[in-house]
Design an enzyme around this catalytic site. Structure first.
Site, PDB file in Angstrom:
ATOM      1  N   ASP A 174       4.194  23.677 -29.500  1.00 25.41           N
ATOM      2  CA  ASP A 174       3.380  22.684 -28.791  1.00 25.41           C
ATOM      3  C   ASP A 174       4.366  21.806 -28.039  1.00 25.41           C
ATOM      4  OD1 ASP A 174       1.750  20.585 -27.967  1.00 25.41           O
ATOM      5  OD2 ASP A 174       0.576  20.556 -29.808  1.00 25.41           O
ATOM      6  N   HIS A 234       1.730  18.261 -37.000  1.00 24.07           N
ATOM      7  CA  HIS A 234       2.730  17.530 -36.218  1.00 24.07           C
ATOM      8  C   HIS A 234       4.132  17.776 -36.773  1.00 24.07           C
ATOM      9  CE1 HIS A 234      -0.518  14.517 -34.631  1.00 24.07           C
ATOM     10  NE2 HIS A 234      -0.501  15.662 -33.972  1.00 24.07           N
ATOM     11  N   GLU A 248      -7.878  22.809 -27.260  1.00 22.65           N
ATOM     12  CA  GLU A 248      -6.859  23.343 -28.160  1.00 22.65           C
ATOM     13  C   GLU A 248      -7.400  23.680 -29.557  1.00 22.65           C
ATOM     14  OE1 GLU A 248      -4.059  20.234 -29.469  1.00 22.65           O
ATOM     15  OE2 GLU A 248      -5.022  18.888 -28.032  1.00 22.65           O
ATOM     16  N   HIS A 265      -2.075  11.611 -25.160  1.00 27.35           N
ATOM     17  CA  HIS A 265      -3.427  11.257 -25.595  1.00 27.35           C
ATOM     18  C   HIS A 265      -3.843  10.093 -24.699  1.00 27.35           C
ATOM     19  CE1 HIS A 265      -3.382  13.266 -29.818  1.00 27.35           C
ATOM     20  NE2 HIS A 265      -2.748  13.979 -28.908  1.00 27.35           N
ATOM     21  N   TYR A 296      -5.522  27.164 -39.293  1.00 28.39           N
ATOM     22  CA  TYR A 296      -4.343  26.893 -40.112  1.00 28.39           C
ATOM     23  C   TYR A 296      -4.681  27.247 -41.561  1.00 28.39           C
ATOM     24  CZ  TYR A 296      -3.905  24.124 -35.902  1.00 28.39           C
ATOM     25  OH  TYR A 296      -3.903  23.723 -34.584  1.00 28.39           O
ATOM     26  N   GLU A 333      -3.514  26.038 -26.486  1.00 32.16           N
ATOM     27  CA  GLU A 333      -3.884  24.798 -25.795  1.00 32.16           C
ATOM     28  C   GLU A 333      -3.577  24.896 -24.308  1.00 32.16           C
ATOM     29  OE1 GLU A 333      -2.920  20.003 -26.193  1.00 32.16           O
ATOM     30  OE2 GLU A 333      -1.525  21.473 -27.028  1.00 32.16           O
ATOM     31  N   HIS A 356      -8.468  16.252 -25.935  1.00 37.29           N
ATOM     32  CA  HIS A 356      -8.341  14.833 -25.628  1.00 37.29           C
ATOM     33  C   HIS A 356      -8.044  14.673 -24.151  1.00 37.29           C
ATOM     34  CE1 HIS A 356      -3.966  15.549 -25.541  1.00 37.29           C
ATOM     35  NE2 HIS A 356      -4.117  16.190 -26.691  1.00 37.29           N
ATOM     36  N   ASP A 403      24.109  -1.282 -29.969  1.00 35.36           N
ATOM     37  CA  ASP A 403      24.094  -1.601 -28.543  1.00 35.36           C
ATOM     38  C   ASP A 403      23.702  -0.406 -27.680  1.00 35.36           C
ATOM     39  OD1 ASP A 403      26.341  -0.149 -29.040  1.00 35.36           O
ATOM     40  OD2 ASP A 403      27.705  -1.424 -27.898  1.00 35.36           O
ATOM     41  N   ARG A 425      -2.486  27.954 -32.795  1.00 34.26           N
ATOM     42  CA  ARG A 425      -3.162  27.041 -31.868  1.00 34.26           C
ATOM     43  C   ARG A 425      -2.890  27.519 -30.453  1.00 34.26           C
ATOM     44  NH1 ARG A 425      -1.446  22.702 -33.800  1.00 34.26           N
ATOM     45  NH2 ARG A 425       0.227  21.993 -32.419  1.00 34.26           N
ATOM     46  N   HIS A 475      -8.506  19.721 -36.792  1.00 31.65           N
ATOM     47  CA  HIS A 475      -8.305  18.633 -35.831  1.00 31.65           C
ATOM     48  C   HIS A 475      -9.358  18.721 -34.740  1.00 31.65           C
ATOM     49  CE1 HIS A 475      -6.559  21.568 -33.048  1.00 31.65           C
ATOM     50  NE2 HIS A 475      -5.773  21.977 -34.026  1.00 31.65           N
ATOM     51  N   ASP A 516       0.597  19.229 -21.739  1.00 29.64           N
ATOM     52  CA  ASP A 516       0.441  19.382 -23.189  1.00 29.64           C
ATOM     53  C   ASP A 516      -0.071  20.795 -23.451  1.00 29.64           C
ATOM     54  OD1 ASP A 516       0.063  19.088 -25.879  1.00 29.64           O
ATOM     55  OD2 ASP A 516      -1.461  17.520 -25.740  1.00 29.64           O
TER      56      ASP A 516
END
Length: 458
Positions: A274, A257, A401, A375, A405, A424, A368, A41, A422, A364, A285
């Site tokens: 990130d 991710h 970004e 996204h 890696y 970004e 975007h 609930d 990374r 990657h 982002d």
């Protein structure tokens, strides 16, 4: 004070723009999101459907926006001038004192009509009886078929009633259209009010990244750093993150991710974060990568500066008429040349450039669209080679970004292994070029090391 408000007149204008693109004698149905059960609930924190919010500004679940196009008006101004036949109708939860004691106040149909600038409002208790009359006799029906099965079933039930009611003078729309492409194109170009919110979301998020840098040191856990970020968001009016924060130390940074955020941070490692705030429905982002100890090693600095150079090269291409493909080409060239110079990529540089060999470690996309969704919606106009050729226009917002890696299994010298980097930023296309909305998160090696050196880490 952060600007977190969009006037009701702007939501009305968005509806007029949508109606202007619909054919005469058509109707559009845009449902709100429903509350989602987390366990038994308890529910997840409510997140409004983004298309519904974009067109209404209404925050409650279970509502329905109906837009009726009566005439052939072909401009928003003509739509607004003839609201007798071009209507906005909102169905929302009825007032219920008992339910409101338990679950919070409801706006109710009467107040919603004046506060949200629609012509008519009804309680959800009237939905089954009233909604068919707005669909009856229309030539075209617009809705997001397949997005919500329960809503689809309700729509098709209404269509069946109308199709089977010829003796009562009923008729169902002969054409069903997907409303999402139209709204996506509208959402792609941001208004001044939207941009003000996005600048504030970036400011809050940038401060959160700097807070994380100041807090970080060997022996802390990834989740502790995440807590600092979320605290900064909430303390400044952004109650939620725009997405699950990635806080990955060491080799965890090579997992794109990674959201476990549970490991201890070690001296000598890099930490990739990130994370972006959501403010008034709009997302930031931002990614930053920095040394846990506050000082980059020579290898870490070399790779970091390469990623930063590639990001700067990509951002420099952004202007009206350019596209993601051009930005990608600029970033890939810099990364491939740099990785070859460092000995990580080997062979003929000319061939490596032709093959975009950096993609072995830059795995990657470059960026975007960004807006109400992280996204965000909007066509990229890919060609047969998956190159994103849509020309940029003023008002578009995107991420840039690039990253590198190199996991523990990579066939490289040991000194490069286990490094993930990374960087970004959020970029707005302007009339003359671009504006970097991410202005207050330390980014160069010197800025990061200086900030971390002066932090009080008791």
């Amino acid at each position: 004070m952060n600007k977190t408000h969009i006037d009701v007149a702007e939501f009305q204008q968005r509806r007029y723009r949508l109606l202007a693109q619909m054919p005469a004698n058509s109707v559009a149905l845009i449902p709100a999101a429903k509350e989602v059960t987390r366990s038994r609930d308890t529910e997840f924190l409510f997140c409004q459907d983004k298309d519904f919010f974009y067109l209404s500004g209404f925050h409650e679940p279970d509502a329905l926006l109906v837009l009726v196009k009566g005439d052939s008006a072909d401009t928003p101004e003509k739509v607004a001038a003839n609201l007798d036949v071009n209507e906005s109708i909102l169905f929302c939860r009825d007032k219920d004192p008992q339910a409101e004691i338990w679950h919070g106040r409801r706006i109710g149909p009467e107040v919603a009509q004046s506060e949200y600038g629609v012509q008519h409002t009804y309680g959800l208790s009237e939905l089954e009886q009233v909604m068919p009359m707005y669909v009856n006799g229309r030539s075209s029906l617009y809705f997001a078929q397949g997005q919500d099965k329960v809503f689809d079933d309700m729509v098709f039930a209404i269509l069946d009633i109308l199709r089977n009611g010829a003796k009562q003078g009923f008729s169902a729309p002969g054409t069903l259209q997907d409303i999402r492409p139209i709204v996506a194109e509208m959402r792609l170009l941001k208004s001044d009010a939207e941009l003000a919110i996005m600048r504030s979301a970036n400011e809050i998020s940038g401060n959160a990244h700097q807070r994380a840098m100041k807090f970080c040191q060997p022996g802390k856990f990834e989740y502790q750093v995440e807590a600092e970020i979320l605290h900064e968001f909430a303390s400044n009016g952004a109650r939620t993150a725009a997405y699950g924060s990635i806080v990955g130390g060491g080799e965890n940074a090579t997992i794109l991710h990674y959201t476990d955020n549970q490991d201890v941070l070690l001296d000598g490692e890099l930490l990739l974060i990130d994370a972006g705030a959501e403010l008034c429905g709009y997302a930031a982002d931002i990614t930053r990568t920095f040394p846990v100890s506050g000082k980059f090693s020579s290898e870490q600095a070399a790779l970091y500066n390469l990623v930063l150079e590639s990001q700067n090269a990509a951002i420099a291409t952004i202007k009206p008429g350019s596209n993601f493909a051009a930005a990608n080409d600029a970033a890939n060239q810099v990364l491939t040349k740099g990785l070859h110079q460092l000995g990580i990529l080997q062979g003929s540089l000319e061939q490596l450039l032709e093959e975009n060999a950096c993609k072995q470690y830059f795995i990657h996309g470059l960026g975007h669209w960004l807006g109400l969704d992280v996204h965000d919606v909007g066509d990229y106009q890919m060609d047969e080679n998956r190159r994103q050729l849509r020309p940029f226009e003023p008002g578009m917002v995107m991420t840039i970004e690039p990253g590198i890696y190199i996991d523990a299994e990579a066939q490289v010298e040991e000194r490069w292994k286990g490094i993930g980097i990374r960087i970004e930023d959020n970029i707005l296309v302007t009339e003359s070029g671009y504006e970097n909305l991410t202005v207050n998160a330390a980014k160069t090696v010197e800025e990061i090391e200086s900030l971390m050196a002066t932090a009080n880490k008791a």
